[in-house]
Scaffold this motif. Sequence first.
Motif, PDB file in Angstrom:
ATOM      1  N   ARG A 117     -38.869  38.571  -1.366  1.00  0.00           N
ATOM      2  CA  ARG A 117     -39.344  39.378  -2.490  1.00  0.00           C
ATOM      3  C   ARG A 117     -38.632  38.992  -3.781  1.00  0.00           C
ATOM      4  NH1 ARG A 117     -38.452  44.154  -0.557  1.00  0.00           N
ATOM      5  NH2 ARG A 117     -37.140  45.150  -2.071  1.00  0.00           N
ATOM      6  N   PHE A 118     -37.304  38.826  -3.729  1.00  0.00           N
ATOM      7  CA  PHE A 118     -36.568  38.462  -4.937  1.00  0.00           C
ATOM      8  C   PHE A 118     -37.008  37.086  -5.434  1.00  0.00           C
ATOM      9  CE2 PHE A 118     -32.691  37.081  -7.292  1.00  0.00           C
ATOM     10  CZ  PHE A 118     -32.765  38.034  -8.293  1.00  0.00           C
ATOM     11  N   ARG A 119     -37.155  36.141  -4.530  1.00  0.00           N
ATOM     12  CA  ARG A 119     -37.634  34.808  -4.901  1.00  0.00           C
ATOM     13  C   ARG A 119     -39.002  34.900  -5.585  1.00  0.00           C
ATOM     14  NH1 ARG A 119     -40.205  31.461  -0.279  1.00  0.00           N
ATOM     15  NH2 ARG A 119     -41.755  33.056  -0.763  1.00  0.00           N
ATOM     16  N   ASP A 120     -39.917  35.652  -4.987  1.00  0.00           N
ATOM     17  CA  ASP A 120     -41.267  35.754  -5.521  1.00  0.00           C
ATOM     18  C   ASP A 120     -41.288  36.449  -6.882  1.00  0.00           C
ATOM     19  OD1 ASP A 120     -42.109  34.410  -3.283  1.00  0.00           O
ATOM     20  OD2 ASP A 120     -42.951  36.191  -2.293  1.00  0.00           O
ATOM     21  N   LEU A 121     -40.462  37.471  -7.058  1.00  0.00           N
ATOM     22  CA  LEU A 121     -40.389  38.141  -8.367  1.00  0.00           C
ATOM     23  C   LEU A 121     -39.885  37.183  -9.442  1.00  0.00           C
ATOM     24  CD1 LEU A 121     -38.958  41.579  -7.193  1.00  0.00           C
ATOM     25  CD2 LEU A 121     -41.219  41.196  -8.233  1.00  0.00           C
ATOM     26  N   LEU A 122     -38.894  36.372  -9.116  1.00  0.00           N
ATOM     27  CA  LEU A 122     -38.392  35.388 -10.073  1.00  0.00           C
ATOM     28  C   LEU A 122     -39.450  34.337 -10.396  1.00  0.00           C
ATOM     29  CD1 LEU A 122     -34.773  34.817  -8.724  1.00  0.00           C
ATOM     30  CD2 LEU A 122     -35.405  36.022 -10.829  1.00  0.00           C
ATOM     31  N   ARG A 123     -40.219  33.949  -9.408  1.00  0.00           N
ATOM     32  CA  ARG A 123     -41.285  32.965  -9.637  1.00  0.00           C
ATOM     33  C   ARG A 123     -42.370  33.517 -10.554  1.00  0.00           C
ATOM     34  NH1 ARG A 123     -42.448  30.523  -3.539  1.00  0.00           N
ATOM     35  NH2 ARG A 123     -40.797  28.926  -3.570  1.00  0.00           N
ATOM     36  N   GLN A 124     -42.645  34.817 -10.457  1.00  0.00           N
ATOM     37  CA  GLN A 124     -43.758  35.427 -11.183  1.00  0.00           C
ATOM     38  C   GLN A 124     -43.403  35.900 -12.584  1.00  0.00           C
ATOM     39  OE1 GLN A 124     -44.764  38.648  -8.546  1.00  0.00           O
ATOM     40  NE2 GLN A 124     -45.259  37.269  -6.869  1.00  0.00           N
ATOM     41  N   ASP A 125     -42.133  36.173 -12.858  1.00  0.00           N
ATOM     42  CA  ASP A 125     -41.741  36.841 -14.103  1.00  0.00           C
ATOM     43  C   ASP A 125     -40.739  35.984 -14.881  1.00  0.00           C
ATOM     44  OD1 ASP A 125     -40.558  38.524 -16.056  1.00  0.00           O
ATOM     45  OD2 ASP A 125     -40.866  40.304 -14.814  1.00  0.00           O
ATOM     46  N   ASP A 127     -39.441  36.406 -17.862  1.00  0.00           N
ATOM     47  CA  ASP A 127     -38.357  37.158 -18.499  1.00  0.00           C
ATOM     48  C   ASP A 127     -37.259  37.490 -17.486  1.00  0.00           C
ATOM     49  OD1 ASP A 127     -39.604  37.135 -20.978  1.00  0.00           O
ATOM     50  OD2 ASP A 127     -40.579  39.078 -20.672  1.00  0.00           O
ATOM     51  N   LEU A 128     -37.659  37.916 -16.314  1.00  0.00           N
ATOM     52  CA  LEU A 128     -36.701  38.225 -15.254  1.00  0.00           C
ATOM     53  C   LEU A 128     -35.931  36.958 -14.862  1.00  0.00           C
ATOM     54  CD1 LEU A 128     -35.530  40.235 -13.191  1.00  0.00           C
ATOM     55  CD2 LEU A 128     -37.405  39.575 -11.660  1.00  0.00           C
ATOM     56  N   ARG A 129     -36.649  35.860 -14.735  1.00  0.00           N
ATOM     57  CA  ARG A 129     -36.025  34.587 -14.392  1.00  0.00           C
ATOM     58  C   ARG A 129     -34.960  34.218 -15.437  1.00  0.00           C
ATOM     59  NH1 ARG A 129     -40.442  32.219 -13.305  1.00  0.00           N
ATOM     60  NH2 ARG A 129     -40.873  31.412 -15.369  1.00  0.00           N
ATOM     61  N   GLN A 130     -35.279  34.399 -16.714  1.00  0.00           N
ATOM     62  CA  GLN A 130     -34.326  34.080 -17.771  1.00  0.00           C
ATOM     63  C   GLN A 130     -33.116  35.012 -17.734  1.00  0.00           C
ATOM     64  OE1 GLN A 130     -34.648  31.356 -20.002  1.00  0.00           O
ATOM     65  NE2 GLN A 130     -32.476  31.869 -20.205  1.00  0.00           N
ATOM     66  N   GLN A 131     -33.342  36.296 -17.500  1.00  0.00           N
ATOM     67  CA  GLN A 131     -32.223  37.250 -17.387  1.00  0.00           C
ATOM     68  C   GLN A 131     -31.287  36.858 -16.254  1.00  0.00           C
ATOM     69  OE1 GLN A 131     -33.726  41.266 -16.927  1.00  0.00           O
ATOM     70  NE2 GLN A 131     -35.217  40.948 -18.556  1.00  0.00           N
ATOM     71  N   TYR A 132     -31.871  36.478 -15.127  1.00  0.00           N
ATOM     72  CA  TYR A 132     -31.066  36.104 -13.962  1.00  0.00           C
ATOM     73  C   TYR A 132     -30.290  34.811 -14.247  1.00  0.00           C
ATOM     74  CZ  TYR A 132     -29.874  35.353  -9.041  1.00  0.00           C
ATOM     75  OH  TYR A 132     -29.206  35.160  -7.862  1.00  0.00           O
ATOM     76  N   GLN A 133     -30.937  33.868 -14.867  1.00  0.00           N
ATOM     77  CA  GLN A 133     -30.262  32.614 -15.218  1.00  0.00           C
ATOM     78  C   GLN A 133     -29.104  32.873 -16.171  1.00  0.00           C
ATOM     79  OE1 GLN A 133     -32.403  28.836 -15.856  1.00  0.00           O
ATOM     80  NE2 GLN A 133     -31.665  28.975 -17.977  1.00  0.00           N
ATOM     81  N   ASP A 134     -29.333  33.687 -17.192  1.00  0.00           N
ATOM     82  CA  ASP A 134     -28.269  34.018 -18.153  1.00  0.00           C
ATOM     83  C   ASP A 134     -27.087  34.674 -17.447  1.00  0.00           C
ATOM     84  OD1 ASP A 134     -29.929  33.003 -20.138  1.00  0.00           O
ATOM     85  OD2 ASP A 134     -30.506  34.987 -20.903  1.00  0.00           O
ATOM     86  N   LEU A 135     -27.382  35.600 -16.532  1.00  0.00           N
ATOM     87  CA  LEU A 135     -26.325  36.270 -15.769  1.00  0.00           C
ATOM     88  C   LEU A 135     -25.533  35.248 -14.957  1.00  0.00           C
ATOM     89  CD1 LEU A 135     -24.871  38.757 -14.555  1.00  0.00           C
ATOM     90  CD2 LEU A 135     -26.711  38.823 -12.831  1.00  0.00           C
TER      91      LEU A 135
END
Length: 167
Positions: A117-125, A127-135
């Motif tokens: 689920r976390f992988r799929d959410l990052l693939r789809q979003d 903004d979320l992907r960028q937030q996670y990368q920044d973190l």
Amino acid sequence: MALTSKISLYDCQWPLGFLAEKDRIAKGFGGELVAIHHVGSTAVSGLAAKPEIDLLVVVSEHRGEAARNAFMSTLGYVRGSDLSVGHHFYRRDVDGVRTHKVHVCTGGHEQIGRMLRFRDLLRQDGDLRQQYQDLKLRLEASNRQGIGEYLAQKAPFIAAVLERHPQ
């Protein structure tokens, strides 16, 4: 203290690395193998990551562990501590650098759904992907105690995302 490897920009070779490793390890699971998934940050196009391929192996049950451990050893893997009941872990380092991690979970284990689920959410979003990368980059820059600290500091972000997006 360093992480197991340095975070780098996304590499389009990571999915190919997953496919090659999937084929190598599948032979060691025989009839108990249900599925093998590419998880973790290297499974998300465009996301910076530690260049360590994460594989999630779903099995019907854990049997023949000694034989499986021996097989994985022939591929360069070391069995780590179980991460929870039913969740086995292997790691592979080449010349002192972590290259692969294998999570082996029995079907229905809660970590299977969480990882996918976390992988799929990052693939789809994006903004979320960028937030996670920044973190991840901030945590790497401030890290003093190694991978345990890094993982512990990422955990609240991941938990909050999964709570906001239940199955």
